[in-house]
Write a protein that holds these residues in place. Structure first.
Motif, PDB file in Angstrom:
ATOM      1  N   GLU A   1      69.214  44.931 -15.500  1.00  0.00           N
ATOM      2  CA  GLU A   1      68.870  46.301 -15.856  1.00  0.00           C
ATOM      3  C   GLU A   1      68.129  46.955 -14.692  1.00  0.00           C
ATOM      4  OE1 GLU A   1      67.157  48.057 -19.877  1.00  0.00           O
ATOM      5  OE2 GLU A   1      65.503  47.329 -18.610  1.00  0.00           O
TER       6      GLU A   1
ATOM      7  N   GLU B   1      66.228  50.711 -13.125  1.00  0.00           N
ATOM      8  CA  GLU B   1      65.395  51.799 -13.617  1.00  0.00           C
ATOM      9  C   GLU B   1      65.570  53.055 -12.788  1.00  0.00           C
ATOM     10  OE1 GLU B   1      60.835  51.942 -15.023  1.00  0.00           O
ATOM     11  OE2 GLU B   1      61.071  51.732 -12.848  1.00  0.00           O
TER      12      GLU B   1
ATOM     13  N   GLU C   1      69.806  60.965 -18.166  1.00  0.00           N
ATOM     14  CA  GLU C   1      70.508  60.458 -19.354  1.00  0.00           C
ATOM     15  C   GLU C   1      72.022  60.485 -19.146  1.00  0.00           C
ATOM     16  OE1 GLU C   1      67.319  61.599 -22.895  1.00  0.00           O
ATOM     17  OE2 GLU C   1      68.928  63.015 -22.390  1.00  0.00           O
TER      18      GLU C   1
ATOM     19  N   GLN D   1      72.827  57.664 -16.744  1.00  0.00           N
ATOM     20  CA  GLN D   1      72.652  56.411 -17.500  1.00  0.00           C
ATOM     21  C   GLN D   1      73.917  56.087 -18.294  1.00  0.00           C
ATOM     22  OE1 GLN D   1      70.138  56.694 -21.013  1.00  0.00           O
ATOM     23  NE2 GLN D   1      69.186  54.716 -20.534  1.00  0.00           N
TER      24      GLN D   1
ATOM     25  N   ASN E   1      73.267  48.414 -17.581  1.00  0.00           N
ATOM     26  CA  ASN E   1      72.219  49.045 -18.375  1.00  0.00           C
ATOM     27  C   ASN E   1      71.157  49.674 -17.473  1.00  0.00           C
ATOM     28  OD1 ASN E   1      73.312  48.248 -20.918  1.00  0.00           O
ATOM     29  ND2 ASN E   1      72.497  46.176 -20.575  1.00  0.00           N
TER      30      ASN E   1
ATOM     31  N   LYS F   1      67.379  51.748 -17.472  1.00  0.00           N
ATOM     32  CA  LYS F   1      66.141  52.162 -18.141  1.00  0.00           C
ATOM     33  C   LYS F   1      65.656  53.456 -17.505  1.00  0.00           C
ATOM     34  CE  LYS F   1      61.298  50.705 -18.656  1.00  0.00           C
ATOM     35  NZ  LYS F   1      60.304  49.659 -18.302  1.00  0.00           N
TER      36      LYS F   1
ATOM     37  N   THR G   1      62.505  56.090 -16.978  1.00  0.00           N
ATOM     38  CA  THR G   1      61.042  56.183 -17.021  1.00  0.00           C
ATOM     39  C   THR G   1      60.610  57.508 -16.412  1.00  0.00           C
ATOM     40  OG1 THR G   1      60.828  53.781 -16.781  1.00  0.00           O
ATOM     41  CG2 THR G   1      58.874  55.120 -16.315  1.00  0.00           C
TER      42      THR G   1
END
Length: 550
Positions: free
Chosen positions: A395, A397, A411, A414, A424, A426, A428
């Motif tokens: 994953e 970020e 988003e 993502q 995947n 994440k 933040t």
């Protein structure tokens, strides 16, 4: 009503080698032969402008600021040797200047002008400010702009090889400033209007919080700070000691700090704000088609993701390229940002020309990048990196500063990386001041949202931030060949110089230490009662010519 869109071609034709976009549909400031702004019509209307600044600026110190929000304020509370108004460079603190035949020595004669406390502005204030900004001990995020300007010894000072006292700037007397360059710089005069080159007084800046403390803050521009409430608002009032104060109509500028787009837009539509750049994405298509107070203006800059090159996973160029190719940029600008942005297939935005008049972006090409996702090629590259179908890929970020628009883009990306690569991601977010510290210190994990707005009309303004020793190089990209091409550009002229920029840009896109998303435009709403406002193409508001009318 058809929305006002100022094209780069129109802009560059009208402004020749000086880049600025006048946002006002009402008027442009005119000047007399001495460069003074001619008086406009008087008005009985309360001269108070209300704008949304967005985030609370990290600093209002000219040598320490590196953000757009801070630049809006500094551009109106300070003044450099020159000032850009209506797309033209006019005298600011410099009443006149001379340039040596070899283009290396600039001699500026300062006008009779005062600080906001009534003390005279001296050439030594400029010498101090420039040496302060060029001194590594100051930790200015814009220290490299002195090297970019080709100022004598700036590069050596930045590396600690010589003392800052050797910088090629000297006050010959109280009204004469001399600047010596190592190589001619056709954009040097433009830089003298840039915030980092604005003067400060030595006895004031010892207190770190001086620029945000009304009783300590000194200004030499048309406005001065009268109130500051952390995270809430700041208020500027007319600086009665500004040399051209008699032609400044505004008495007060109230700058609110609203980061929520919906709240900001609601306040604008309710008449509680006169200017707002923070517009909900869902509202933009309607506003663009129907609202005469909505503007789309050109902006020299690129929205991108910086990659942390110190992260082992991200050191694989195939991983970086796979991520870049798996993004549908057309979808992002048409369905997410929706503000007229242009999908980017390189880092250099449209609107910057080479020495032969070619648009740099167009001549550079697309580097095999597509405005839409190249999913098959992205999958193949990820498989070559050892992660077929995303299998075994950890994953990662994306870090972004708190902002509805940045969140929506993150988003979307993502989801694209999940669907196209099987990985995947994440998300933040951090508040603006914290985010700046995190990214500037290379303390983010994998990718961080980044945007860069050019400071002047030249390829160097976009490309020098990726040199290995540049403070804006938050991903810590390091390629000696890139550095070599950028250094050669500083000892070359004409199209030969541009060829080094083309090569550097090619190296950057081949290495892919960044992921370009789109080229900026500016979306802003301005109430029709505000006349004479300006938002130039390097993203700075100017309110010195604003008048509020019925």
């Amino acid at each position: 009503m058809k929305k006002k869109l100022v094209s780069f071609i129109m802009l560059l034709t009208a402004m020749s080698m000086t880049l600025a976009g006048c946002g006002s549909k009402k008027q442009e400031p005119s000047t007399n032969q001495e460069g003074q702004i001619k008086p406009g019509n008087t008005s009985s209307v309360e001269q108070v402008l209300r704008m949304n600044l967005g985030a609370d600026p990290k600093t209002l110190d000219p040598q320490l600021n590196s953000a757009t929000d801070g630049s809006h304020i500094i551009n109106n509370t300070f003044e450099g040797l020159m000032r850009e108004v209506g797309g033209e460079l006019i005298p600011g603190m410099a009443e006149s200047y001379e340039v040596s035949e070899d283009g290396l020595v600039y001699t500026f004669k300062l006008r009779d002008a005062k600080w906001s406390d009534g003390e005279a502005i001296k050439a030594g204030d400029f010498e101090f400010a420039w040496k302060r900004g060029a001194n590594p001990a100051t930790a200015s995020e814009y220290i490299d702009i002195f090297t970019s300007a080709n100022i004598l010894n700036a590069a050596k000072i930045a590396k600690g090889e010589v003392d800052v006292s050797e910088l090629g700037v000297k006050a010959l007397d109280e009204k004469t400033l001399q600047v010596t360059l190592e190589q001619p710089a056709p954009f040097f005069l433009n830089l003298t209007a840039f915030p980092t080159f604005m003067p400060v007084r030595e006895e004031v800046v010892g207190d770190e919080a001086w620029a945000k403390t009304p009783e300590k803050a000194l200004s030499n521009g048309p406005f001065k700070l009268s109130e500051y409430k952390m995270g809430d608002k700041l208020v500027l009032v007319k600086n009665e000691n500004y040399w051209n104060a008699e032609n400044v109509k505004l008495e007060k500028v109230i700058c609110e700090m609203i980061t929520d787009f919906s709240t900001a837009h609601t306040k604008y539509t309710a008449g509680e704000l006169d200017i707002n750049e923070f517009i909900p994405v869902g509202e933009i298509p309607r506003l663009m088609a129907e609202d005469d107070e909505f503007y789309v203006l050109p902006k020299i800059g690129t929205y991108y993701y910086a990659i942390n090159m110190n992260n082992e996973l991200m050191q694989d160029v195939n991983v970086r390229k796979a991520l870049a190719l798996a993004i549908d940029r057309t979808q992002i600008v048409e369905q997410v940002s929706k503000g007229g942005q242009i999908p980017s297939t390189g880092f250099m935005p449209e609107g910057i020309q080479d020495a032969q008049g070619n648009d740099f972006n167009e001549k550079a090409g697309d580097f095999g990048m597509s405005e839409t996702a190249d999913v098959e090629k992205a999958k193949a590259l990820l498989a070559e990196a050892g992660y077929p179908g995303g299998e075994g890929f950890p994953e990662i970020e994306i870090l972004y500063n708190t902002n509805d628009g940045h969140k929506a883009i993150a988003e979307a990306i993502q989801e694209m990386w999940k669907q196209n690569l099987g990985i995947n991601v994440k998300l933040t977010n951090q508040e603006w001041a914290v985010f700046q510290d995190t990214t500037n210190n290379n303390a983010f994990s994998h990718l961080a949202r980044r945007g860069w707005i050019g400071d002047y009309l030249d390829p160097q303004t976009m490309l020098d931030i990726f040199e290995s020793n540049n403070g804006q190089n938050i991903g810590r990209y390091n390629n000696p060949e890139y550095d070599k091409e950028m250094q050669l550009s500083r000892t070359s002229t004409g199209q030969e110089r541009m060829e080094h920029f083309y090569k550097a840009h090619e190296i950057l896109m081949e290495d892919m230490p960044i992921i370009p998303i789109y080229y900026y435009v500016a979306n802003v709403m301005v109430n029709d009662r505000v006349q004479g406002w300006e938002l130039n193409a390097v993203g700075k508001f100017w309110f010195g010519d604003v008048e509020i009318v019925e």
